[in-house]
Design an enzyme around this catalytic site. Structure first.
Site, mmCIF file in Angstrom:
data_model
loop_
_atom_site.group_PDB
_atom_site.id
_atom_site.type_symbol
_atom_site.label_atom_id
_atom_site.label_comp_id
_atom_site.label_asym_id
_atom_site.label_seq_id
_atom_site.Cartn_x
_atom_site.Cartn_y
_atom_site.Cartn_z
ATOM 1 C CG HIS A 212 -1.891 -0.963 1.429
ATOM 2 N ND1 HIS A 212 -1.758 -2.039 2.255
ATOM 3 C CD2 HIS A 212 -3.131 -1.056 0.885
ATOM 4 C CE1 HIS A 212 -2.862 -2.778 2.211
ATOM 5 N NE2 HIS A 212 -3.707 -2.211 1.383
ATOM 6 C CG ASP B 282 1.401 -1.094 3.554
ATOM 7 O OD1 ASP B 282 0.541 -0.790 4.393
ATOM 8 O OD2 ASP B 282 1.238 -1.994 2.700
ATOM 9 C CD GLU C 298 -8.481 -7.419 -2.010
ATOM 10 O OE1 GLU C 298 -7.400 -7.009 -2.502
ATOM 11 O OE2 GLU C 298 -8.558 -7.880 -0.860
ATOM 12 C CD GLU D 238 -8.199 -11.398 1.098
ATOM 13 O OE1 GLU D 238 -7.676 -10.314 0.807
ATOM 14 O OE2 GLU D 238 -8.495 -11.745 2.258
ATOM 15 C CG ASP E 249 -5.148 -10.360 -2.409
ATOM 16 O OD1 ASP E 249 -4.159 -10.228 -3.163
ATOM 17 O OD2 ASP E 249 -5.645 -9.401 -1.768
ATOM 18 C CG ASP F 113 -10.437 -10.302 5.864
ATOM 19 O OD1 ASP F 113 -10.287 -11.415 5.339
ATOM 20 O OD2 ASP F 113 -9.924 -9.256 5.422
ATOM 21 C CG ASP G 233 -6.686 -11.620 6.054
ATOM 22 O OD1 ASP G 233 -7.312 -12.020 5.056
ATOM 23 O OD2 ASP G 233 -6.608 -10.409 6.360
#
Ligand code: XLS
Ligand code: MG
Ligand code: MG
Length: 416
Positions: free
Chosen positions: A77, A80, A209, A247, A275, A285, A287
């Site tokens: 990002h 980031d 996304e 994703e 993703d 989420d 992940d």
């Protein structure tokens, strides 16, 4: 077992990792189009109810550690790596050149850049808020990400709209919000065409996304199917430049079959980026690392992608769990995620060339003898016994997943 002294715990983890075996070499891992996101390795374990469990870590170290593991691509990002305050100003280029250096020092390529449109207070009402000022700022940010992407040599730009939605209904007009969101994507594509021409590079592939819930209570573009509809809605001025980044878990979160969602994107010619992670249906989420929850489903997903020639990135968009230490992130979490993916990918190849799967699939496709088309009973009877192959194929897939097709059996002692 005696308590393990703190200074021996890392050694224990490393010894058991080695004992697990089956790790691929960094050179082998680099042959796959696997990307490691900056934010995944930098995730400190924080959430609404969670304090961080790991220290902060910057891009130089993450790129170096990815390179050591054999992750050949990196994604980020904008925020980031660059503080929000200097995004879009001259000040950002010094950081971008440090990133370029870190990438080239370690032979890692930047595959994708993405704009954060969910975290900062400016996005409280979303990236397509009523206020023209916020919307102009959103355009600045996505255009700037395109600039950074070209500078870093990326090929993909991802857009997870994040806070495009609302907590309380009635205040926004959804049709206006969607038009305004399209304006931002159009601004990014226009900028891309200019920059690509100036730099003599191909334009980026712009990938939308979806996520069904979080961080808003209601989301305007909650599924990959909604994204596909948005792309062909007529609101985008350059729809041919825009595809999707499904994703895996985001599809599972709304109860979809991820493989079917991917199939719909493939049919539309829009599966640009993927993703990869894992988790549970109809939950938030979480992940989790790819293949830790649904390895059989993952095998099936990869069979579909392999058989349709998908050649885009597999982006490790997961979060090392809070129970994994900073040492564990690079010693266990990333190498094992990569290796599970490679194993499942190769196993998918094995499925495609398996003689039993092949003969069963071919038999189903050729069907039984010709029966009178108007006669439902005769058509049913003509194919009746063949349909048992559906379950046989599913059994064979489990055999391949568990290694049973290679003769792995359990001897059960008699009398137990
Ligand atoms: C969040 C998303 C995010 C995107 C990139 O849930 O998965 O990480 O992939 O903004
Ligand atoms: Mg994602
Ligand atoms: Mg996710």
């Amino acid at each position: 077992m005696a308590p393990i002294p703190e200074n021996q715990q890392q050694a224990l983890v490393s010894r058991l990792m080695k004992a697990c075996g089956g790790a691929y070499t960094p050179e082998t891992r680099r042959k796959y189009f696997i990307s490691g996101p900056q934010w995944a390795a930098a995730y400190q374990g924080q959430a609404l109810f969670h304090a961080p469990t790991r220290p902060a870590i910057g891009f130089e170290e993450i790129i170096r550690r990815y390179a050591d593991i054999g992750i050949g691509y990196w994604a980020t990002h904008d925020t980031d790596v660059i503080p929000t305050e200097i995004l879009g100003t001259e000040g950002q280029w010094e950081i971008v050149s440090r990133i370029r250096k870190a990438l080239s020092d370690h032979g890692v390529h930047c595959s994708m850049v993405t704009t954060e449109t969910f975290y900062h207070a400016v996005w409280a009402a979303g990236p397509a808020a009523e206020s023209p000022g916020v919307r102009e700022y959103a355009k600045l940010r996505v255009r700037n990400t395109v600039d950074i992407g070209h500078e870093l040599g990326a090929s993909f730009a991802v857009y997870w709209p994040g806070s495009l939605g609302y907590f309380v209904q009635g205040a926004i007009d959804e049709t206006s919000s969607l038009r305004w969101y399209a304006d931002a994507i159009n601004a990014a594509c226009d900028r891309d065409v200019d920059v690509a021409a100036r730099k003599n590079r191909p334009t980026l592939k712009h990938c939308l996304e979806a996520k069904p819930f979080e961080p808003q209570a209601e989301i305007l573009l909650p599924t990959t199917d909604a994204m596909l509809a948005f792309i062909s809605s007529g609101l985008l001025t350059r729809p041919e430049m825009v595809g999707v980044n499904p994703e895996y878990l985001h599809e599972l979160m709304w109860g979809a079959a991820p493989r079917a969602a991917l199939a719909r994107a493939l049919l539309a010619g829009k599966l640009f980026h993927f993703d990869i992670n894992d988790g549970y249906r109809l939950k938030h989420d979480v992940d989790i690392g790819v293949g830790l929850v649904n390895p059989l489903d993952w095998l099936n997903v990869l069979v579909l992608l392999r058989s349709h020639g998908y050649n885009g990135p597999f982006n490790l968009d997961y979060k090392p769990p809070r129970t994994t230490s900073q040492f564990g992130v690079f010693e266990v979490s990333f190498p094992t995620a990569v290796d599970r993916f490679i194993t499942l990918w190769e196993m998918a190849g094995e499925v495609l060339s398996d003689p039993i799967v092949k003969e069963a699939t071919d038999a189903l496709k050729v069907g039984g003898p010709k029966a009178p088309t108007h006669d439902a009973a005769a058509v049913t009877a003509a194919n009746y016994e063949l349909l048992t192959l559906h379950e046989l194929i599913a059994h064979r897939l489990v055999q391949i997943l568990l290694g049973l097709h290679r003769g792995r059996v359990f001897s059960i002692p008699s009398g137990t």
